[in-house]
Design a protein around this motif. Sequence first.
Motif: not given
Length: 265
Positions: A129-155
């Motif tokens: 939630d903090l990195v703004g990815l609410t709703g993407f909990e069940d998504s896989y990295p291949v479905k995410l943009s580069g910025g979203m993937q880096q948000r996952v890494g930070i989280a």
Amino acid sequence: MDGKGKVTVRCKDLCKTFYAKNRKQDEVNEVIRNLNLEVKENEFLVLFGPGQCGKTTILNLLAGLVDATGGEIEVNGKKVDGPSCDRGMVYQTTALFPWMSVMKNVSFGPRMQGVKKEEWKKRAQYYIDLVGLTGFEDSYPVKLSGGMQQRVGIARAYCNNPDVIFMDEPFGHLDAQTRYLMEEEIEKICSKEKRTVVFVTNNVEEAIYLADRIVVLTEMPASVKKEYIIGLPRPRDYTSEAFLALREEITQCVEGNVAEEEVQG
């Protein structure tokens, strides 16, 4: 920073030399020479300097991923002799597990530590939630943009609840617009979730925008050339007169046109 806070990371006379053999002779590559550095609790410190001057090697040493040739490294008064969960890492590339969902990637550290499912899910959800990815909990990295993937890494780095987080050019591979958005995002995250952060970048504007303090490194072998305490109010304006003047000053420092001394920005 006022210079009076608790020291989280301390390097004393840190040295790193790589040795390699070829057919004719041994090759010696001295990357870091007598680096002395202190990072205060909750400080956002940026390592900045010429390309290929050893910034990433310094982070790897601090994280315990490689061994020093000489000198000492301490985190919270304890000698660094290998990786530890008290240190988190965000890499240049996202380095996510492609077969894991966002939730499983973010919660990887706590799960490996044996934290109970109820706790690791709650903790992971907070950082998602903090990195703004609410709703993407069940998504896989291949479905995410580069910025979203880096948000996952930070989280993921934060979810392990480390004392210090090392970030190695985490936005360097992103397009300019996404990079600006991520810089704003990391500032918001750091203001809400206080941690000691050591951040490497080759972008002077990014360094000034994010840092409490910038340490400019010399050409390899790296040592401290100059420090800038960044006193500009947040959020920072890239186009302000003070920002632009500081950008010019630091650029000249890296290019070798400024003497070694500490200044207030």
